[in-house]
Write a protein that holds these residues in place. Structure first.
Motif, mmCIF file in Angstrom:
data_model
loop_
_atom_site.group_PDB
_atom_site.id
_atom_site.type_symbol
_atom_site.label_atom_id
_atom_site.label_comp_id
_atom_site.label_asym_id
_atom_site.label_seq_id
_atom_site.Cartn_x
_atom_site.Cartn_y
_atom_site.Cartn_z
ATOM 1 N N LYS A 1 -84.391 19.622 85.597
ATOM 2 C CA LYS A 1 -84.000 20.656 84.633
ATOM 3 C C LYS A 1 -82.737 20.240 83.899
ATOM 4 O O LYS A 1 -82.591 20.459 82.700
ATOM 5 C CB LYS A 1 -83.762 21.979 85.361
ATOM 6 N N ARG A 2 -81.808 19.620 84.635
ATOM 7 C CA ARG A 2 -80.567 19.160 84.000
ATOM 8 C C ARG A 2 -80.894 18.168 82.891
ATOM 9 O O ARG A 2 -80.321 18.224 81.809
ATOM 10 C CB ARG A 2 -79.671 18.480 85.040
ATOM 11 N N LEU A 3 -81.822 17.258 83.181
ATOM 12 C CA LEU A 3 -82.172 16.258 82.170
ATOM 13 C C LEU A 3 -82.809 16.921 80.949
ATOM 14 O O LEU A 3 -82.511 16.578 79.812
ATOM 15 C CB LEU A 3 -83.145 15.223 82.746
ATOM 16 N N HIS A 4 -83.661 17.921 81.201
ATOM 17 C CA HIS A 4 -84.326 18.592 80.078
ATOM 18 C C HIS A 4 -83.333 19.322 79.193
ATOM 19 O O HIS A 4 -83.552 19.507 78.007
ATOM 20 C CB HIS A 4 -85.368 19.597 80.597
ATOM 21 N N MET A 5 -82.211 19.791 79.780
ATOM 22 C CA MET A 5 -81.249 20.574 79.003
ATOM 23 C C MET A 5 -80.313 19.708 78.171
ATOM 24 O O MET A 5 -79.522 20.229 77.393
ATOM 25 C CB MET A 5 -80.413 21.424 79.946
ATOM 26 N N GLY A 6 -80.339 18.400 78.370
ATOM 27 C CA GLY A 6 -79.446 17.524 77.605
ATOM 28 C C GLY A 6 -78.022 17.607 78.127
ATOM 29 O O GLY A 6 -77.764 18.115 79.218
ATOM 30 N N SER A 7 -77.055 17.163 77.287
ATOM 31 C CA SER A 7 -75.691 16.993 77.809
ATOM 32 C C SER A 7 -74.968 18.313 78.090
ATOM 33 O O SER A 7 -73.883 18.316 78.673
ATOM 34 C CB SER A 7 -74.872 16.127 76.862
ATOM 35 N N LEU A 8 -75.546 19.446 77.650
ATOM 36 C CA LEU A 8 -74.861 20.722 77.901
ATOM 37 C C LEU A 8 -75.258 21.357 79.235
ATOM 38 O O LEU A 8 -74.884 22.489 79.538
ATOM 39 C CB LEU A 8 -75.171 21.712 76.765
ATOM 40 N N TRP A 9 -76.026 20.608 80.063
ATOM 41 C CA TRP A 9 -76.510 21.208 81.314
ATOM 42 C C TRP A 9 -75.389 21.788 82.196
ATOM 43 O O TRP A 9 -75.599 22.833 82.844
ATOM 44 C CB TRP A 9 -77.367 20.209 82.114
ATOM 45 N N PRO A 10 -74.162 21.184 82.232
ATOM 46 C CA PRO A 10 -73.156 21.746 83.143
ATOM 47 C C PRO A 10 -72.807 23.207 82.822
ATOM 48 O O PRO A 10 -72.384 23.960 83.704
ATOM 49 C CB PRO A 10 -71.933 20.842 82.939
ATOM 50 N N ASP B 1 -81.491 27.762 69.316
ATOM 51 C CA ASP B 1 -82.845 28.306 69.491
ATOM 52 C C ASP B 1 -83.809 27.252 70.046
ATOM 53 O O ASP B 1 -84.718 27.577 70.810
ATOM 54 C CB ASP B 1 -83.386 28.890 68.180
ATOM 55 N N LEU B 2 -83.582 25.974 69.700
ATOM 56 C CA LEU B 2 -84.471 24.916 70.211
ATOM 57 C C LEU B 2 -84.338 24.793 71.722
ATOM 58 O O LEU B 2 -85.321 24.597 72.435
ATOM 59 C CB LEU B 2 -84.138 23.570 69.569
ATOM 60 N N MET B 3 -83.087 24.931 72.179
ATOM 61 C CA MET B 3 -82.859 24.800 73.613
ATOM 62 C C MET B 3 -83.548 25.950 74.369
ATOM 63 O O MET B 3 -84.202 25.729 75.394
ATOM 64 C CB MET B 3 -81.352 24.834 73.885
ATOM 65 N N ILE B 4 -83.410 27.161 73.809
ATOM 66 C CA ILE B 4 -84.036 28.329 74.449
ATOM 67 C C ILE B 4 -85.563 28.176 74.407
ATOM 68 O O ILE B 4 -86.263 28.429 75.385
ATOM 69 C CB ILE B 4 -83.579 29.624 73.748
ATOM 70 N N TYR B 5 -86.059 27.699 73.259
ATOM 71 C CA TYR B 5 -87.502 27.497 73.088
ATOM 72 C C TYR B 5 -88.040 26.497 74.120
ATOM 73 O O TYR B 5 -89.053 26.729 74.769
ATOM 74 C CB TYR B 5 -87.742 26.990 71.662
ATOM 75 N N MET B 6 -87.300 25.387 74.299
ATOM 76 C CA MET B 6 -87.755 24.356 75.239
ATOM 77 C C MET B 6 -87.821 24.906 76.663
ATOM 78 O O MET B 6 -88.738 24.605 77.416
ATOM 79 C CB MET B 6 -86.806 23.145 75.219
ATOM 80 N N LYS B 7 -86.824 25.731 77.014
ATOM 81 C CA LYS B 7 -86.800 26.284 78.366
ATOM 82 C C LYS B 7 -88.007 27.207 78.577
ATOM 83 O O LYS B 7 -88.697 27.135 79.587
ATOM 84 C CB LYS B 7 -85.489 27.053 78.601
ATOM 85 N N ASP B 8 -88.277 28.027 77.551
ATOM 86 C CA ASP B 8 -89.415 28.938 77.643
ATOM 87 C C ASP B 8 -90.732 28.157 77.745
ATOM 88 O O ASP B 8 -91.621 28.498 78.526
ATOM 89 C CB ASP B 8 -89.413 29.855 76.403
ATOM 90 N N GLN B 9 -90.824 27.081 76.969
ATOM 91 C CA GLN B 9 -92.031 26.261 76.990
ATOM 92 C C GLN B 9 -92.254 25.622 78.367
ATOM 93 O O GLN B 9 -93.357 25.597 78.873
ATOM 94 C CB GLN B 9 -91.911 25.137 75.947
ATOM 95 N N LEU B 10 -91.150 25.148 78.952
ATOM 96 C CA LEU B 10 -91.250 24.527 80.277
ATOM 97 C C LEU B 10 -91.761 25.524 81.310
ATOM 98 O O LEU B 10 -92.532 25.196 82.199
ATOM 99 C CB LEU B 10 -89.872 24.049 80.727
ATOM 100 N N ASP B 11 -91.295 26.786 81.167
ATOM 101 C CA ASP B 11 -91.676 27.806 82.151
ATOM 102 C C ASP B 11 -93.096 28.315 81.942
ATOM 103 O O ASP B 11 -93.805 28.583 82.900
ATOM 104 C CB ASP B 11 -90.709 29.001 82.089
ATOM 105 N N ASN B 12 -93.504 28.480 80.671
ATOM 106 C CA ASN B 12 -94.735 29.235 80.420
ATOM 107 C C ASN B 12 -95.882 28.495 79.758
ATOM 108 O O ASN B 12 -97.012 28.964 79.802
ATOM 109 C CB ASN B 12 -94.415 30.465 79.541
ATOM 110 N N ASN B 13 -95.603 27.387 79.118
ATOM 111 C CA ASN B 13 -96.685 26.752 78.357
ATOM 112 C C ASN B 13 -97.257 25.545 79.096
ATOM 113 O O ASN B 13 -96.698 25.090 80.090
ATOM 114 C CB ASN B 13 -96.182 26.342 76.972
ATOM 115 N N TYR B 14 -98.356 25.053 78.556
ATOM 116 C CA TYR B 14 -98.990 23.850 79.105
ATOM 117 C C TYR B 14 -98.029 22.681 78.930
ATOM 118 O O TYR B 14 -97.366 22.560 77.884
ATOM 119 C CB TYR B 14 -100.294 23.584 78.343
#
Ligand code: HEM
Length: 601
Positions: free
Chosen positions: A285-294, A92-105
């Motif tokens: 974006k890859r860096l923001h996703m951490g080691s699971l980006w692939p 859920d943290l990963m999904i939350y971070m992605k949403d924050q990057l797209d929509n929040n300040y």
């Protein structure tokens, strides 16, 4: 050449590791069976093997954790506070971070956790920990005092490889030292004061802006500044300008009739700019996703298409430079310059082809310096104009300084720029609130500690291999470091008593160019370039007004931001970040031309 996607490579590695373990356990059970003469069915053997493998991984993890706990206790360190999620593996943290990057300040989610957990915390997704800090003492350790132990790291290099390749940004250790020593000679004072290059492209940019002002229409200054810095970068790096300023400018989205009538097919330079920005966006974006980006690139490597456009654009410059070098070598009359000989008129490309024939190494290095030099300075100019539009009193004062020191038409010299204290303060204040490289990362080679964040507190334990994300963006906005008005734009803080109160005693609270051995090589070049452009701009225009209606509605700051505390409620643009920060949807501004006659009389 066919290449597997990053996702397929990642999965294949995981499956290979797992299957080799399974096979090992399976074979051992067969051997055991032979020795003990106890018979097993295939399925029970498989079941036991899987169980053993799971136990092995769990056991290993527990053992490593135990080892770290012991070392931590022995050195009197404490664990970094953990930001806990609710779903298994903290997905859920990963999904939350992605949403924050797209929509929040920008950085809002981090601020929330800084408030809750303090200026350092950790996020663990599927067992992979990432630390996060906005503490000057920690950033000083990462960049300077423990430079040798905090590297960009293999994981970062792997995530950035398809974009940054082997260039200076993606190198560590001896390879980085080689790049740094090869590149540094291009940033001597003589070279960075080549104001004639700035002059010709500033004139071109101002003429585009003036034309739009004459039409009484808004212009996207972010786009114009990106072209300005791109043209300067290509001129100084290859000695051959891409002339992106010669392409037609887009019109406001509300005037689509002009777009379709006047904007021609994008030129190769415009295509390159688009692809350039896209590849940086994917890399970040890859860096923001951490080691699971692939896992998000199983079907395709998302950088392939934009990087093909970038490579197709850059390759001819490299091929041409190598051809020229061979011609010189073949000529019996010309003496070949030595590898370590750099002439005043040499471009970076001239020098690189002397050092190596490797097309990829040369192209990667050029691309890296373009990344370094283009968006960072364009962003600084964009946000500076944003603040001038938001603060007419600053515009008036800065313009008065420009007219007093340089006049309304002359071009500035190096000494003019050095003496313009308010101009430097405006640029610094822009870099404080919107540092172009807002988030960055270093990885600990060996386990270590980061300084306590409270007096007499305990240091924080950092296990080897842990990526530590540091944010100068958030550090620059901390009221405990910069005073109660830290969120306000006020260039005077770099001139009045606040300078001596906050910055002078703690220089590590202001790091737009980083610090330590990897400090930005282009810092002075950037100050000169940005100052030059701002002076020319203020000689030509005396007022700036934002026109958010000119950009697509979904790129404007959402209405709900107005109720949120901090800068988020007053911001008139949507700051986002890839490798560098930018204004989502551009920065559309209406400018008023200055009357020259009144000032000169
Ligand atoms: C306002 C403009 C600029 C800002 C805020 C800025 C900021 C930075 C930062 C934060 C880094 C460190 C990145 C890292 O280690 O991960 C960096 C590195 C670098 N910058 Fe800049 N930069 C700017 C302009 C430029 C320009 C115009 C150039 C060249 C034309 C340039 C060349 C470099 C190079 C070559 C490095 C790599 C240094 C190394 O790794 O040893 N920068 N810059």
């Amino acid at each position: 050449m066919f290449k597997f996607t990053p996702g397929v490579v990642f999965l294949a590695r995981a499956v290979a590791r797992l299957s080799s373990l399974l096979a090992g356990v399976f074979l051992s059970s067969l051997v055991l069976e032979q020795i003990s003469r106890y018979e097993n069915t295939i399925s029970s053997r498989l079941f036991v093997s899987i169980g053993v493998v799971v136990l092995y991984f769990l056991g290993r993890r527990c053992l490593v954790a135990l080892q770290h706990r012991r070392t931590r206790a022995a050195i009197g360190a404490i664990p970094v506070p953990v930001w806990k999620g609710k779903w298994p593996g903290n997905l859920d943290l990963m999904i939350y971070m992605k949403d924050q990057l797209d929509n929040n300040y920008l950085g809002a989610s981090f601020l929330h956790f800084v408030d809750k957990l303090g200026p350092i915390f950790s996020m663990v997704v599927f067992g992979n920990a990432q630390f996060f800090t906005a503490e000057p003492a920690h950033i000083k350790q990462l960049l300077a005092s423990e430079f040798d132990n905090f590297v960009k790291g293999e994981k970062t290099a792997e995530a950035l490889n398809t974009v940054f390749g082997t260039g200076i940004f993606n190198a560590d250790g001896n390879l980085w030292k080689f790049h740094r020593s090869m590149t540094r000679p291009f940033f001597t004072r003589d070279r960075i004061s080549h104001f004639s290059t700035f002059e010709s492209y500033a004139v071109e940019a101002i003429s585009l802006l003036s034309k739009r002002a004459d039409e009484c229409r808004a212009v996207d200054v972010q786009d114009v500044f990106a072209r300005f810095t791109m043209d300067i970068a290509t001129e100084s790096l290859f000695g051959s300008c891409v002339h992106s300023l010669r392409d037609a400018l887009p019109y406001p989205c509300s005037q689509s009739v002009h777009l379709s009538e006047e904007a021609p097919n994008p030129s190769q330079a415009a295509e390159f700019s688009r692809a350039f920005a896209e590849s940086l966006f994917i890399a970040a974006k890859r860096l923001h996703m951490g080691s699971l980006w692939p896992l998000f690139e199983v079907l395709r490597d998302k950088t392939v298409e934009p990087m093909a456009v970038c490579n197709a654009y850059l390759e001819p410059f490299v091929v041409d430079a190598l051809r020229k070098k061979r011609k010189i070598q073949a000529s019996t009359t010309t003496t070949c310059p030595k590898v370590d000989e750099i002439n005043d008129t040499d471009t970076l490309l001239d020098h690189l082809v002397r050092v190596t024939d490797d097309r990829k190494v040369i192209k990667d290095e050029i691309f890296n310096i373009m990344i370094a030099g283009r968006d960072t300075t364009a962003t600084t100019l964009t946000f500076a104009v944003y603040f001038l539009a938001m603060h007419p009193e600053v515009t008036r004062r800065l313009r008065a300084e420009v007219i007093e020191k340089v006049g309304s038409t002359r071009s500035p010299t190096y000494d003019d720029i050095r003496e313009m204290r308010y101009l430097r303060a405006v640029i610094n204040e822009t870099l404080r609130l919107f540092p172009p490289v807002s988030f960055n990362v270093r990885t600990a080679i060996e386990s270590t500690t980061l300084a306590p964040t409270i007096p007499n507190g305990c240091p924080y334990y950092v296990p080897e291999g842990t990526p530590v994300i540091y944010s100068v963006f958030l550090m620059h906005r901390r009221t405990d470091l910069w005073g109660p008005d830290a969120l306000e734009f006020d260039p005077d803080r770099f001139l009045d008593e606040r300078l001596h109160k906050y910055l002078t005693p703690k220089p590590f609270i202001f790091l737009p160019f980083n610090a330590g051995p990897r400090i930005c090589l282009g810092q002075q070049f950037a100050y000169n370039e940005a100052s030059f452009m701002l002076i020319k701009l203020l000689q030509s225009f005396d007022s700036f007004a934002l026109d958010p209606l000119a950009q697509p509605a979904d790129t404007r700051p959402p209405e709900w931001w107005k109720g949120v505390p901090g800068r988020q409620s007053i911001e008139q643009l949507f700051p986002k970040t890839h490798a560098t920060i930018y204004s989502y949807g551009g920065l559309w501004v209406r400018m008023r031309k200055a009357s020259k006659i009144s000032e000169e009389t």
